[in-house]
Design a protein around this motif. Structure first.
Motif, PDB file in Angstrom:
ATOM      1  N   MET A 101       0.812  -1.217   0.000  1.00  0.00           N
ATOM      2  CA  MET A 101       0.000   0.000   0.000  1.00  0.00           C
ATOM      3  C   MET A 101       0.846   1.268   0.000  1.00  0.00           C
ATOM      4  N   ARG A 102       2.164   1.114   0.018  1.00  0.00           N
ATOM      5  CA  ARG A 102       3.050   2.272   0.060  1.00  0.00           C
ATOM      6  C   ARG A 102       4.001   2.314  -1.129  1.00  0.00           C
ATOM      7  N   MET A 103       3.778   1.466  -2.102  1.00  0.00           N
ATOM      8  CA  MET A 103       4.608   1.474  -3.294  1.00  0.00           C
ATOM      9  C   MET A 103       4.307   2.712  -4.145  1.00  0.00           C
ATOM     10  N   PRO A 104       5.282   3.197  -4.920  1.00  0.00           N
ATOM     11  CA  PRO A 104       5.060   4.388  -5.748  1.00  0.00           C
ATOM     12  C   PRO A 104       4.343   4.080  -7.055  1.00  0.00           C
ATOM     13  N   TYR A 105       3.336   3.237  -6.981  1.00  0.00           N
ATOM     14  CA  TYR A 105       2.531   2.874  -8.136  1.00  0.00           C
ATOM     15  C   TYR A 105       1.056   3.035  -7.769  1.00  0.00           C
ATOM     16  N   PRO A 106       0.188   3.211  -8.752  1.00  0.00           N
ATOM     17  CA  PRO A 106      -1.234   3.450  -8.447  1.00  0.00           C
ATOM     18  C   PRO A 106      -1.965   2.209  -7.960  1.00  0.00           C
ATOM     19  N   ILE A 107      -3.119   2.462  -7.343  1.00  0.00           N
ATOM     20  CA  ILE A 107      -4.031   1.410  -6.913  1.00  0.00           C
ATOM     21  C   ILE A 107      -5.420   1.736  -7.444  1.00  0.00           C
ATOM     22  N   GLU A 108      -6.275   0.732  -7.484  1.00  0.00           N
ATOM     23  CA  GLU A 108      -7.647   0.924  -7.973  1.00  0.00           C
ATOM     24  C   GLU A 108      -8.607   0.160  -7.065  1.00  0.00           C
ATOM     25  N   PHE A 109      -9.737   0.788  -6.717  1.00  0.00           N
ATOM     26  CA  PHE A 109     -10.764   0.146  -5.903  1.00  0.00           C
ATOM     27  C   PHE A 109     -11.878  -0.366  -6.808  1.00  0.00           C
ATOM     28  N   LEU A 110     -12.288  -1.609  -6.577  1.00  0.00           N
ATOM     29  CA  LEU A 110     -13.395  -2.211  -7.303  1.00  0.00           C
ATOM     30  C   LEU A 110     -14.419  -2.694  -6.282  1.00  0.00           C
TER      31      LEU A 110
END
Length: 265
Positions: free
Chosen positions: A106-115
């Motif tokens: 949850m702290r990586m410098p990449y995006p996340i997406e909620f589904l």
């Protein structure tokens, strides 16, 4: 003939088990009509979010505080840092394409997406193409969870805040670089919208074998309406190709066969 009969019995038994499992899942399933209607009432976390450290520490940014460790864990962490200074960063996990797992995913410098789906919130992380499944259908935490990189997560809504409780972590993950976790690590998260464009996640980690006090940290994400999660295949680019760019991990490749096996068979 006997082998064929045994195979047929095994296949019939497997099919019956699959049908029984499917029937059980259907019995516990949330009806689509009411399930998706309930989703419409929830805060809208949908879309792609990218970590934005300026939202926490200002434009200059700063390094988050280290966790407070038990004496044994602190001694181990000090030895890790000393070795890191002398030998550089250990890239073994990256070489083998192991995902960071919770809490670091949850702290990586990449995006996340909620589904959203009925009874579940899924967080899809671009990092290593990882998915976190947070069950919100009222089930309890497993009594004897499988040890997973992202753990087993149960969530519930408290007003506009998603509360997540996660246990059961693979021994291959770490709380932070150089800090292994114990068997009883537990992670609580609070996720909420500060505004339609800013999502905050407060994470509290307890681990009596490693942490002298709960480790609390916060992450902030900014929404990007025009972004899409990209495919992340670690093994595809996990070779040093100085002329082409790459993962910058020297796997000891044969210069005459730069695309051959990374390690000796």
């Amino acid at each position: 003939m006997q082998a064929w009969i045994h195979a047929a019995w095994w296949m019939a038994g497997a099919a019956a088990l699959a049908l029984a499992t499917a029937a059980g899942a259907q019995d516990n399933a949330i009806p689509r009509a009411t399930g998706y209607a309930d989703i419409e009432k929830l805060p809208d976390f949908s879309g792609v979010w990218n970590p934005d450290w300026s939202l926490l520490f200002g434009e200059g940014g700063r390094r988050p505080a280290d966790p407070s460790l038990t004496p044994a864990a602190q001694a181990k962490f000090d030895a890790f840092r000393k070795k890191q200074e002398a030998e550089g960063v250990d890239q073994e996990a990256q070489v083998h394409c192991l995902p960071p797992g919770m809490p670091q995913i949850m702290r990586m410098p990449y995006p996340i997406e909620f589904l959203y789906t009925p009874g579940r919130v899924t967080i899809f992380a671009e990092t290593y193409s990882q998915a976190r499944r947070i069950y919100t259908d009222g089930r309890p935490l497993p009594e004897d969870p499988d040890l997973l990189f992202n753990g087993s997560s149960i969530g519930r809504w408290d007003g506009d805040t998603l509360l997540v409780d996660t246990i059961g972590f693979s021994p291959q993950i770490q709380i932070a670089a150089g800090i292994d976790h114990g068997e009883n690590m537990r992670i609580h998260e609070r996720m909420w919208l500060e505004s339609p464009e800013v999502l905050r996640v407060e994470t509290t980690i307890t681990d009596p074998d490693v942490l002298a006090a709960p480790y609390v940290m916060q992450t902030a994400y900014r929404k990007h309406a025009d972004w899409e999660i990209r495919e992340y295949v670690c093994a595809e680019n996990n070779r040093l190709r100085s002329e082409e760019g790459g993962a910058n991990i020297d796997l000891g490749l044969d210069e005459e066969d730069p695309f051959g096996p990374a390690v000796e068979p």
